[in-house]
Design an enzyme around this catalytic site. Sequence first.
Site, PDB file in Angstrom:
ATOM      1  N   CYS A  74       0.864  -1.180   0.000  1.00  0.00           N
ATOM      2  CA  CYS A  74       0.000   0.000   0.000  1.00  0.00           C
ATOM      3  C   CYS A  74       0.898   1.227   0.000  1.00  0.00           C
ATOM      4  O   CYS A  74       1.722   1.385   0.920  1.00  0.00           O
ATOM      5  CB  CYS A  74      -0.875  -0.024   1.256  1.00  0.00           C
ATOM      6  N   ASN A  75       0.764   2.045  -1.019  1.00  0.00           N
ATOM      7  CA  ASN A  75       1.597   3.255  -1.095  1.00  0.00           C
ATOM      8  C   ASN A  75       1.263   4.230   0.031  1.00  0.00           C
ATOM      9  O   ASN A  75       2.150   4.868   0.583  1.00  0.00           O
ATOM     10  CB  ASN A  75       1.371   3.986  -2.422  1.00  0.00           C
ATOM     11  N   THR A  76      -0.029   4.367   0.352  1.00  0.00           N
ATOM     12  CA  THR A  76      -0.438   5.339   1.363  1.00  0.00           C
ATOM     13  C   THR A  76       0.194   4.981   2.707  1.00  0.00           C
ATOM     14  O   THR A  76       0.826   5.828   3.360  1.00  0.00           O
ATOM     15  CB  THR A  76      -1.980   5.358   1.488  1.00  0.00           C
ATOM     16  N   CYS A 188      -0.820   3.742  -6.443  1.00  0.00           N
ATOM     17  CA  CYS A 188      -1.725   3.139  -5.469  1.00  0.00           C
ATOM     18  C   CYS A 188      -1.848   1.703  -5.930  1.00  0.00           C
ATOM     19  O   CYS A 188      -2.058   1.451  -7.129  1.00  0.00           O
ATOM     20  CB  CYS A 188      -3.086   3.818  -5.489  1.00  0.00           C
ATOM     21  N   THR A 189      -1.712   0.756  -5.011  1.00  0.00           N
ATOM     22  CA  THR A 189      -1.684  -0.647  -5.434  1.00  0.00           C
ATOM     23  C   THR A 189      -3.027  -1.121  -5.997  1.00  0.00           C
ATOM     24  O   THR A 189      -3.083  -2.148  -6.672  1.00  0.00           O
ATOM     25  CB  THR A 189      -1.239  -1.562  -4.278  1.00  0.00           C
ATOM     26  N   HIS A 190      -4.097  -0.375  -5.731  1.00  0.00           N
ATOM     27  CA  HIS A 190      -5.382  -0.740  -6.341  1.00  0.00           C
ATOM     28  C   HIS A 190      -5.388  -0.514  -7.853  1.00  0.00           C
ATOM     29  O   HIS A 190      -6.147  -1.158  -8.574  1.00  0.00           O
ATOM     30  CB  HIS A 190      -6.521   0.092  -5.737  1.00  0.00           C
TER      31      HIS A 190
HETATM   32  N1  DGL Z   1      -4.049   0.538  -1.932  1.00  0.00           N
HETATM   33  C1  DGL Z   1      -3.697   1.696  -1.211  1.00  0.00           C
HETATM   34  C2  DGL Z   1      -2.491   2.413  -1.762  1.00  0.00           C
HETATM   35  O1  DGL Z   1      -1.649   1.809  -2.387  1.00  0.00           O
HETATM   36  C3  DGL Z   1      -4.741   2.635  -0.652  1.00  0.00           C
HETATM   37  C4  DGL Z   1      -6.168   2.555  -1.037  1.00  0.00           C
HETATM   38  C5  DGL Z   1      -7.041   3.276  -0.021  1.00  0.00           C
HETATM   39  O2  DGL Z   1      -7.405   2.643   0.964  1.00  0.00           O
HETATM   40  O3  DGL Z   1      -7.324   4.482  -0.210  1.00  0.00           O
HETATM   41  O4  DGL Z   1      -2.297   3.583  -1.562  1.00  0.00           O
END
Ligand code: DGL
Length: 262
Positions: A74-76, A188-190
């Site tokens: 997760c980047n965040t 963002c990994t999503h």
């Molecule tokens: N998948 C997450 C990322 O890489 C964050 C998604 C979220 O919960 O806002 O930042």
Amino acid sequence: MHDAPILFFDSGVGGLSVVAPTQALLPHAPIVYAADSAGFPYGIKSEAEIAARVPALLGRLVERYRPRLVVIACNTASTIALPAVRAALDVAVVGTVPAIKPAAALTRSRVIGVLGTEATVRQAYVDDLAARFAGDCTVLRHGSAELVRLAEAKLAGAAPDPARIAAVLDGLFGQPGGAAIDVIVNACTHFPLVEAELARAAPGVRFVDGGPGIARRIAALTQGQAWPARPVHRAVFTRLGDAERDLAPALAGYGIEAVEAL
Ligand code: DGL
């Protein structure tokens, strides 16, 4: 030890975009996929909330699953809490950072887009990566909570609306100079989970993300370690309701059959 898993952590299903390249390199690695569904989404939370939540949760997960390695997929969470997580745990921790360096190697126009969550794109960490690795590029950023939701919904079975995808991308292309963007960092990994939809809406633009690099790092850190012949994978959610159960078919696509609550 050979049964000890690799623990992947994200707010939701985004970390599966890191699991996939890892499984390609390490097909026998047992995986615990941990999603903080009770805290989802992270991208609209404050730095203080994320910094308080993530190290504590990972502490509980490490105690329960005794992983050989933790991957903050997760980047965040990584851009805000990685040092605190490393300080709190006595296991190696791999983080996820926006793939600005590979993007700078690819761009011809020298204009790069960074698509992340609102929380990620405002981090000084991103300024630092842009200055170190893309000093001769214009780096435009856009934060989107909607694209995170569209990716979650896709894995639960709902195809993203192309008009909404185009509107998210317009957050980059619509900025001054944005029309020249030829590489977009999925920070963002999503977002790699909806890369096909993004690519359809932005013909000619290349997308990069940190997944393959993280997988190589995981393989290097576990080199020479023994793995089970038949690994068992599981997912653990901090809140396990209908929305999480709807993700079961998508998780099964990664060989993750067991689903439990933390
Ligand atoms: N998948 C997450 C990322 O890489 C964050 C998604 C979220 O919960 O806002 O930042």
